[in-house]
Design an enzyme around this catalytic site. Structure first.
Site, PDB file in Angstrom:
ATOM      1  N   LYS A  22       0.757  -1.198   0.166  1.00 37.75           N
ATOM      2  CA  LYS A  22       0.075   0.015   0.041  1.00 37.75           C
ATOM      3  C   LYS A  22       0.930   1.346   0.063  1.00 37.75           C
ATOM      4  O   LYS A  22       0.550   2.071  -0.615  1.00 37.75           O
ATOM      5  CB  LYS A  22      -0.831  -0.092   1.130  1.00 37.75           C
ATOM      6  CG  LYS A  22      -1.543   1.425   1.569  1.00 37.75           C
ATOM      7  CD  LYS A  22      -2.289   1.382   3.043  1.00 37.75           C
ATOM      8  CE  LYS A  22      -1.611   1.874   4.040  1.00 37.75           C
ATOM      9  NZ  LYS A  22      -1.240   3.102   4.340  1.00 37.75           N
ATOM     10  N   CYS A 123      -4.755  13.225  12.301  1.00 39.23           N
ATOM     11  CA  CYS A 123      -5.490  11.761  12.171  1.00 39.23           C
ATOM     12  C   CYS A 123      -5.494  11.075  13.497  1.00 39.23           C
ATOM     13  O   CYS A 123      -4.836  11.656  14.303  1.00 39.23           O
ATOM     14  CB  CYS A 123      -4.946  10.923  10.852  1.00 39.23           C
ATOM     15  SG  CYS A 123      -3.349  10.143  11.325  1.00 39.23           S
ATOM     16  N   ASP A 314       4.829   1.075  11.656  1.00 37.52           N
ATOM     17  CA  ASP A 314       3.648   0.321  11.312  1.00 37.52           C
ATOM     18  C   ASP A 314       3.650  -1.274  11.822  1.00 37.52           C
ATOM     19  O   ASP A 314       2.512  -1.674  11.684  1.00 37.52           O
ATOM     20  CB  ASP A 314       3.625   0.542   9.888  1.00 37.52           C
ATOM     21  CG  ASP A 314       3.344   1.672   9.238  1.00 37.52           C
ATOM     22  OD1 ASP A 314       3.737   1.945   7.969  1.00 37.52           O
ATOM     23  OD2 ASP A 314       3.136   2.647  10.072  1.00 37.52           O
TER      24      ASP A 314
HETATM   25  C1  EPZ Z   1       4.381   7.230   6.013  1.00 43.52           C
HETATM   26  O1  EPZ Z   1       3.655   8.207   6.710  1.00 43.52           O
HETATM   27  C2  EPZ Z   1       3.283   5.908   6.020  1.00 43.52           C
HETATM   28  N1  EPZ Z   1       2.340   6.303   5.043  1.00 43.52           N
HETATM   29  C3  EPZ Z   1       2.797   5.573   7.148  1.00 43.52           C
HETATM   30  O2  EPZ Z   1       1.995   4.434   7.276  1.00 43.52           O
HETATM   31  C4  EPZ Z   1       4.091   5.389   8.298  1.00 43.52           C
HETATM   32  O3  EPZ Z   1       3.468   5.006   9.599  1.00 43.52           O
HETATM   33  C5  EPZ Z   1       5.059   6.496   8.080  1.00 43.52           C
HETATM   34  O4  EPZ Z   1       5.496   6.970   6.878  1.00 43.52           O
HETATM   35  C6  EPZ Z   1       6.408   6.241   8.900  1.00 43.52           C
HETATM   36  O5  EPZ Z   1       6.843   5.230   8.436  1.00 43.52           O
HETATM   37  C7  EPZ Z   1       2.321   6.011   3.831  1.00 43.52           C
HETATM   38  O6  EPZ Z   1       3.291   5.912   3.138  1.00 43.52           O
HETATM   39  C8  EPZ Z   1       1.242   6.205   3.037  1.00 43.52           C
HETATM   40  P1  EPZ Z   1       6.418  10.609   8.157  1.00 43.52           P
HETATM   41  P2  EPZ Z   1       4.188   9.651   6.423  1.00 43.52           P
HETATM   42  O7  EPZ Z   1       6.238  11.788   7.356  1.00 43.52           O
HETATM   43  O8  EPZ Z   1       4.883   9.815   5.409  1.00 43.52           O
HETATM   44  C9  EPZ Z   1       6.466  13.869  11.287  1.00 43.52           C
HETATM   45  C10 EPZ Z   1       0.448   3.047   7.726  1.00 43.52           C
HETATM   46  O9  EPZ Z   1      -0.326   2.314   8.881  1.00 43.52           O
HETATM   47  N2  EPZ Z   1       6.199  14.808  10.208  1.00 43.52           N
HETATM   48  O10 EPZ Z   1       7.429   9.544   7.856  1.00 43.52           O
HETATM   49  O11 EPZ Z   1       2.989  10.751   7.009  1.00 43.52           O
HETATM   50  C11 EPZ Z   1       5.099  13.128  11.627  1.00 43.52           C
HETATM   51  O12 EPZ Z   1       4.192  13.630  12.195  1.00 43.52           O
HETATM   52  C12 EPZ Z   1       0.689   4.360   7.762  1.00 43.52           C
HETATM   53  O13 EPZ Z   1       0.434   2.331   6.641  1.00 43.52           O
HETATM   54  C13 EPZ Z   1       6.405  16.231  10.475  1.00 43.52           C
HETATM   55  O14 EPZ Z   1       6.491  16.638  11.637  1.00 43.52           O
HETATM   56  O15 EPZ Z   1       5.023   9.682   7.838  1.00 43.52           O
HETATM   57  C14 EPZ Z   1       5.624  11.698  12.342  1.00 43.52           C
HETATM   58  O16 EPZ Z   1       5.611  12.152  13.623  1.00 43.52           O
HETATM   59  C15 EPZ Z   1       0.621   5.156   9.041  1.00 43.52           C
HETATM   60  N3  EPZ Z   1       6.280  17.201   9.546  1.00 43.52           N
HETATM   61  C16 EPZ Z   1       7.108  11.581  11.658  1.00 43.52           C
HETATM   62  O17 EPZ Z   1       7.417  12.696  11.150  1.00 43.52           O
HETATM   63  C17 EPZ Z   1       6.280  16.764   8.194  1.00 43.52           C
HETATM   64  O18 EPZ Z   1       6.134  17.450   7.383  1.00 43.52           O
HETATM   65  C18 EPZ Z   1       7.061  10.703  10.771  1.00 43.52           C
HETATM   66  O19 EPZ Z   1       6.230  11.014   9.574  1.00 43.52           O
HETATM   67  C19 EPZ Z   1       5.966  15.176   7.892  1.00 43.52           C
HETATM   68  C20 EPZ Z   1       6.059  14.436   9.090  1.00 43.52           C
END
Ligand code: EPZ
Length: 428
Positions: A22, A123, A314
């Site tokens: 996904k 979310c 995850d």
């Molecule tokens: C991706 O989300 C995945 N989703 C998530 O999977 C996964 O948990 C996550 O990466 C971490 O591996 C998809 O790929 C569609 P991040 P993403 O940006 O990209 C903070 C699942 O269950 N952050 O790596 O949104 C954020 O709040 C889903 O399949 C900022 O602060 O995750 C988090 O604490 C859930 N500012 C951390 O970084 C930003 O601009 C990591 O988030 C972006 C993120």
């Protein structure tokens, strides 16, 4: 609303075909925007989020066509073509339903020099801002303005981005993906430092390279991109889903069973397999994937989530469910998201003994759990309830399974095939 009903206590035994990932599909789909030629993706999982993304692409003027499965494939094929974009706006109701919609920002900016995307809002698992996405795009030459709940990114004069250097202060999968997709058509070179290293990032870069992009360093913290004028179409297979595979491995562990995960790439999930072995499971790698078998009682673990190659956030909820049945105390630490223990109150209702302090949780192993009616709250929390229900005594009913349908293709079919007593019940 549908629910899933499980009669627990059955030992899982048999082979589970692993679907396309996904979290790779959702970043490969928007790459169709980067060319006016046809892009065909194979091994696409049948998931609600993939369908939603297809609808978003249609709104932008990208044609999408689902084809049947080709011989030897288990996923669908989708051919996409962005011959002419009719919009560069990702509307609120789409982004609200699926945060990954934010991944059209970089491609629209690269292709059309203009992109407007609703701010995704929070979310269940956390605030999840997009500040890093915007900082990275600015470093590559975008002008960013935020108003009325939308972010608008434009290239100077609506032309090409310049390219540039950016160091991510925090590793971010989505921000790395948006930055890479914006940089591949920029006029110059881009260096991304402290970039995410997840296998899904590598899958994205491999697709873009096949489309003609000049990218080096994917899978390392330093990704180097030389912008090109144009990208061409191609056919590309989505990588297998390492999180789906890890989830079913936990199901094998908690039921004392043995499941053969077909199609998985072991190198994508070494932190997960290491944790499974430490918990007392046996792993046998083979040409078509790997077999995960219980091998005596489950042992407690200390696990801290981290960006790849660390232990995946995850996988946290699924391991917590399995470790409810370990002999002793396990210690979990969730370092990525601030609210990713929504499954704990529901697991407690099934007899789990878990203490949560902030981002840490102590799981006191129990001898047995009892089935209950439980509520899914987010995708991976839902899977942890399924895993617990497979081993609990009696009947477990998981409500709001639309959360599950976002990330697990044909869940009840795959689990029934390896001996689970599980069915979907219409909610009416
Ligand atoms: C991706 O989300 C995945 N989703 C998530 O999977 C996964 O948990 C996550 O990466 C971490 O591996 C998809 O790929 C569609 P991040 P993403 O940006 O990209 C903070 C699942 O269950 N952050 O790596 O949104 C954020 O709040 C889903 O399949 C900022 O602060 O995750 C988090 O604490 C859930 N500012 C951390 O970084 C930003 O601009 C990591 O988030 C972006 C993120």
């Amino acid at each position: 609303m549908d629910s899933i009903v499980i009669q627990g206590g059955k030992r899982l035994e048999g082979a589970i075909p692993i679907s396309g990932a996904k979290n790779s599909a959702l970043t490969l789909l928007p790459c169709a925007i980067l060319t006016d030629e046809k892009l065909t993706l194979s091994n696409l999982p049948r998931l609600a989020d993939v369908d939603s993304f297809g609808h978003l692409m249609n709104e932008l003027g990208v044609s999408t066509k689902i084809e049947g499965m080709h011989k030897g494939e288990i996923g669908r094929r989708m051919t996409l073509r962005a011959e002419n974009l009719i919009s560069t706006v990702a509307p609120y109701d789409m982004v609200r339903r699926m945060r990954a919609s934010i991944l059209v920002l970089g491609p629209l900016l690269a292709r059309a020099g203009d992109a407007t995307v609703s701010l995704p809002g929070g979310c269940a698992i956390g605030d999840r801002p997009i500040d890093l996405h915007l900082q990275a795009l600015e470093a590559i030459g975008a002008e960013i303005e935020i108003a009325a709940g939308f972010v608008r990114a434009t290239a100077p004069g609506g032309k090409r981005l310049s390219g540039g250097d950016f160091t991510f202060p925090v590793v971010s999968v989505g921000a790395t993906e948006n930055a890479v997709m914006a940089a591949v058509l920029a006029a110059g070179r881009t260096n991304l430092y402290n970039a995410a290293r997840e296998p899904e990032i590598v899958d994205l870069c491999r697709l873009l390279q096949k489309m003609g992009a000049h990218i080096e360093g994917e899978g390392s913290p330093h990704i180097k991109i030389e912008g090109v004028e144009k990208l061409h179409g191609c056919t590309y297979a989505v990588m297998p889903d390492r999180i789906e595979a890890g989830s079913y491995a936990c199901a094998a562990g908690i039921t004392g069973g043995s499941v053969d995960l077909i199609g998985i790439r072991p190198e994508d999930m070494l932190a997960t397999t290491n944790a499974l072995v430490q918990a007392g499971l046996m792993i046998e790698f083979h040409d078509h994937g790997m077999k995960v078998s219980a091998d005596g009682p489950l042992r407690p673990l200390a696990l801290s989530t981290a960006p790849f190659p660390g232990f995946a956030t995850d996988m946290q909820a699924q391991f917590m469910a399995m470790l409810c049945r370990a002999k002793g105390e396990s210690f979990l630490e969730e370092t990525i998201f601030e609210n990713r223990y929504m499954h704990v109150p529901e697991l407690r209702r099934m007899g789990a003994n878990i203490d949560v302090r902030g981002r840490s949780a102590i799981v006191h192993g129990v001898d047995h759990m009892t089935g209950a009616k439980v509520m899914a709250t987010d995708l991976r929390a839902s899977m942890s309830l399924i895993i617990a229900g497979l081993a609990a005594e009696g009947e477990t009913e998981v409500l709001r399974v639309y959360h599950l349908d976002r990330g697990y293709e044909r869940l009840e079919e795959k689990l029934s095939a390896v001996g689970a007593t599980i069915e979907r019940r219409g909610g009416g």
